[in-house]
Design a protein around this motif. Structure first.
Motif, mmCIF file in Angstrom:
data_model
loop_
_atom_site.group_PDB
_atom_site.id
_atom_site.type_symbol
_atom_site.label_atom_id
_atom_site.label_comp_id
_atom_site.label_asym_id
_atom_site.label_seq_id
_atom_site.Cartn_x
_atom_site.Cartn_y
_atom_site.Cartn_z
ATOM 1 N N LEU A 16 6.620 0.139 -6.786
ATOM 2 C CA LEU A 16 7.887 0.177 -5.824
ATOM 3 C C LEU A 16 8.608 1.541 -5.892
ATOM 4 C CD1 LEU A 16 8.781 -3.476 -5.344
ATOM 5 C CD2 LEU A 16 7.738 -2.025 -3.546
ATOM 6 N N VAL A 17 8.602 1.695 -7.382
ATOM 7 C CA VAL A 17 9.617 2.680 -8.017
ATOM 8 C C VAL A 17 9.152 4.072 -8.351
ATOM 9 C CG1 VAL A 17 11.619 1.022 -8.275
ATOM 10 C CG2 VAL A 17 10.046 1.673 -10.229
ATOM 11 N N ASN A 18 7.587 4.070 -8.096
ATOM 12 C CA ASN A 18 7.269 5.423 -8.697
ATOM 13 C C ASN A 18 7.933 6.626 -7.697
ATOM 14 O OD1 ASN A 18 5.534 5.877 -6.432
ATOM 15 N ND2 ASN A 18 3.928 4.632 -6.975
ATOM 16 N N LEU A 19 7.679 7.916 -8.195
ATOM 17 C CA LEU A 19 8.242 8.882 -7.505
ATOM 18 C C LEU A 19 7.880 9.254 -6.102
ATOM 19 C CD1 LEU A 19 10.113 11.476 -7.634
ATOM 20 C CD2 LEU A 19 8.331 12.764 -8.688
ATOM 21 N N PRO A 20 6.295 9.262 -5.774
ATOM 22 C CA PRO A 20 6.067 9.354 -4.469
ATOM 23 C C PRO A 20 6.444 8.535 -3.439
ATOM 24 C CG PRO A 20 4.268 9.760 -5.934
ATOM 25 C CD PRO A 20 5.250 9.144 -6.576
ATOM 26 N N ASN A 21 6.678 7.127 -3.911
ATOM 27 C CA ASN A 21 7.352 6.198 -3.037
ATOM 28 C C ASN A 21 8.810 6.305 -2.701
ATOM 29 O OD1 ASN A 21 4.795 4.974 -2.492
ATOM 30 N ND2 ASN A 21 4.785 3.623 -4.080
ATOM 31 N N LEU A 22 9.407 6.883 -3.542
ATOM 32 C CA LEU A 22 10.913 7.081 -3.540
ATOM 33 C C LEU A 22 11.049 7.867 -2.453
ATOM 34 C CD1 LEU A 22 12.236 6.975 -7.297
ATOM 35 C CD2 LEU A 22 12.573 5.098 -5.550
ATOM 36 N N ILE A 23 10.331 9.050 -2.683
ATOM 37 C CA ILE A 23 10.146 10.243 -1.476
ATOM 38 C C ILE A 23 10.141 9.539 -0.204
ATOM 39 C CG2 ILE A 23 9.492 12.372 -0.390
ATOM 40 C CD1 ILE A 23 8.655 13.075 -3.715
ATOM 41 N N THR A 24 9.012 8.671 -0.120
ATOM 42 C CA THR A 24 8.761 7.895 1.305
ATOM 43 C C THR A 24 10.062 7.089 1.766
ATOM 44 O OG1 THR A 24 6.356 7.749 0.623
ATOM 45 C CG2 THR A 24 7.377 6.222 2.398
ATOM 46 N N TYR A 25 10.903 6.621 0.739
ATOM 47 C CA TYR A 25 11.672 5.599 1.102
ATOM 48 C C TYR A 25 12.892 6.497 1.525
ATOM 49 C CZ TYR A 25 9.415 2.364 -2.135
ATOM 50 O OH TYR A 25 8.634 1.333 -2.497
ATOM 51 N N LEU A 26 13.153 7.790 0.858
ATOM 52 C CA LEU A 26 14.067 8.813 1.465
ATOM 53 C C LEU A 26 14.005 9.106 2.759
ATOM 54 C CD1 LEU A 26 16.684 10.367 0.609
ATOM 55 C CD2 LEU A 26 14.973 12.338 -0.235
ATOM 56 N N LYS A 78 0.226 3.380 0.497
ATOM 57 C CA LYS A 78 -0.925 3.482 1.656
ATOM 58 C C LYS A 78 0.028 2.933 2.802
ATOM 59 C CE LYS A 78 -4.926 3.652 -1.287
ATOM 60 N NZ LYS A 78 -6.094 2.820 -1.790
ATOM 61 N N LEU A 79 0.879 1.943 2.593
ATOM 62 C CA LEU A 79 1.453 0.980 3.777
ATOM 63 C C LEU A 79 2.656 1.860 3.972
ATOM 64 C CD1 LEU A 79 2.047 -1.558 5.498
ATOM 65 C CD2 LEU A 79 3.143 -2.354 3.419
ATOM 66 N N MET A 80 3.528 2.094 3.185
ATOM 67 C CA MET A 80 4.846 2.822 3.413
ATOM 68 C C MET A 80 4.584 4.103 4.282
ATOM 69 S SD MET A 80 6.984 0.498 3.081
ATOM 70 C CE MET A 80 8.316 1.107 3.464
ATOM 71 N N ASP A 81 3.692 5.043 3.446
ATOM 72 C CA ASP A 81 3.684 6.366 3.770
ATOM 73 C C ASP A 81 3.453 6.545 5.404
ATOM 74 O OD1 ASP A 81 3.770 9.226 2.852
ATOM 75 O OD2 ASP A 81 1.623 9.192 3.876
ATOM 76 N N PRO A 82 2.282 6.014 5.959
ATOM 77 C CA PRO A 82 2.079 6.175 7.180
ATOM 78 C C PRO A 82 3.201 5.415 8.130
ATOM 79 C CG PRO A 82 0.454 4.571 6.513
ATOM 80 C CD PRO A 82 1.416 5.093 5.405
ATOM 81 N N LEU A 83 3.717 4.245 7.803
ATOM 82 C CA LEU A 83 4.748 3.805 8.239
ATOM 83 C C LEU A 83 6.272 4.366 8.663
ATOM 84 C CD1 LEU A 83 6.228 1.226 9.665
ATOM 85 C CD2 LEU A 83 6.669 0.275 7.469
ATOM 86 N N ALA A 84 6.562 5.409 7.575
ATOM 87 C CA ALA A 84 7.718 6.116 7.541
ATOM 88 C C ALA A 84 7.584 7.391 8.556
ATOM 89 C CB ALA A 84 7.825 6.900 5.974
ATOM 90 N N ASP A 85 5.967 7.916 8.570
ATOM 91 C CA ASP A 85 5.766 9.025 9.483
ATOM 92 C C ASP A 85 5.920 8.236 11.060
ATOM 93 O OD1 ASP A 85 5.124 10.387 7.263
ATOM 94 O OD2 ASP A 85 3.042 9.862 7.581
ATOM 95 N N LYS A 86 5.370 7.391 11.180
ATOM 96 C CA LYS A 86 5.573 6.957 12.697
ATOM 97 C C LYS A 86 6.997 6.375 13.023
ATOM 98 C CE LYS A 86 0.645 5.139 12.883
ATOM 99 N NZ LYS A 86 0.268 5.830 12.017
ATOM 100 N N LEU A 87 7.628 5.929 12.026
ATOM 101 C CA LEU A 87 9.071 5.552 12.398
ATOM 102 C C LEU A 87 10.043 6.542 12.742
ATOM 103 C CD1 LEU A 87 10.013 3.023 9.542
ATOM 104 C CD2 LEU A 87 9.759 2.706 12.138
#
Length: 217
Positions: A16-26, A78-87
């Protein structure tokens, strides 16, 4: 034969808190700010909205590269990255259509294609099928992002193209045409994905029937 080692999955907290996912949350958190600038609609706000959208597009490539480089590819990513793009793409298209900058039918076609392909992809995953993304999908994404950025800028600015005088660059018109052009690889790649999906299902069925015959022999 030595057993193949399976890499242990990291704890969910670490994923949840690794760097790539933090960028996705941003990228997700910037959506309300982005929409506020789009809604204001003046030249400065439109330019800032285009910059924020460009940041989101670039950060998508960066977090994927970091995940592979740092060996941090995760289920959450894998879940959050495409979700962020589509949002953010969906938010941009719907807001721009509401403001009258792009036609509603164009948004309907683009989003319908994404929903259909996403649904097929989920079915494929559920059936254990691996269907590689084609080059058409990459062209579709590049053209759509470029077109959206053009429509976000919206206004006409003089651009120096190394000629005698600056050329009036109508970002709105060019962005709209790029989005229309993007429909060709968008629809073709969707048809290709559907054909590959049917072929993969048929191949799996043949393999299952062959296995059943061997068991019965």
């Amino acid at each position: 034969m030595a057993a193949k080692k399976v890499a242990a999955r990291r704890p969910l907290k670490d994923e949840l808190v690794n760097l790539p996912n933090l960028i996705t949350y941003l990228r997700i958190l910037v959506i309300p700010v982005f929409l506020w600038f789009v809604w204001r609609g003046d030249p400065f706000s439109s330019f800032v909205a285009a910059v924020l959208f460009t940041f989101a597009a670039i950060s998508d490539m960066v977090d994927g590269w970091l995940a592979r480089r740092m060996n941090l590819v995760s289920v959450v990513g894998k879940l959050m990255d495409p979700l962020a793009d589509k949002l953010i793409v969906t938010a941009a298209l719907v807001m721009l259509a509401q403001m009258g900058r792009i036609e509603a039918w164009l948004v309907i076609v683009i989003l319908s294609r994404e929903l259909i392909v996403s649904g097929l992809r989920q079915i494929a995953i559920g059936e254990g099928l691996v269907i590689a993304a084609g080059q058409g999908g990459k062209w579709k994404t590049a053209l759509q992002l470029t077109g959206i950025i053009g429509v976000l800028v919206h206004y006409t600015y003089p651009i120096d193209l190394l000629v005698v005088s600056a050329y009036p660059f109508d970002f709105q018109l060019i962005g709209e045409w790029i989005l229309v052009v993007s429909l060709a690889p968008s629809i073709l790649s969707a048809l290709r994905y559907f054909a590959d999906f049917l072929a993969a299902v048929a191949q799996k069925e043949r393999a299952s029937q062959a296995g059943a015959r061997r068991d019965a022999a």
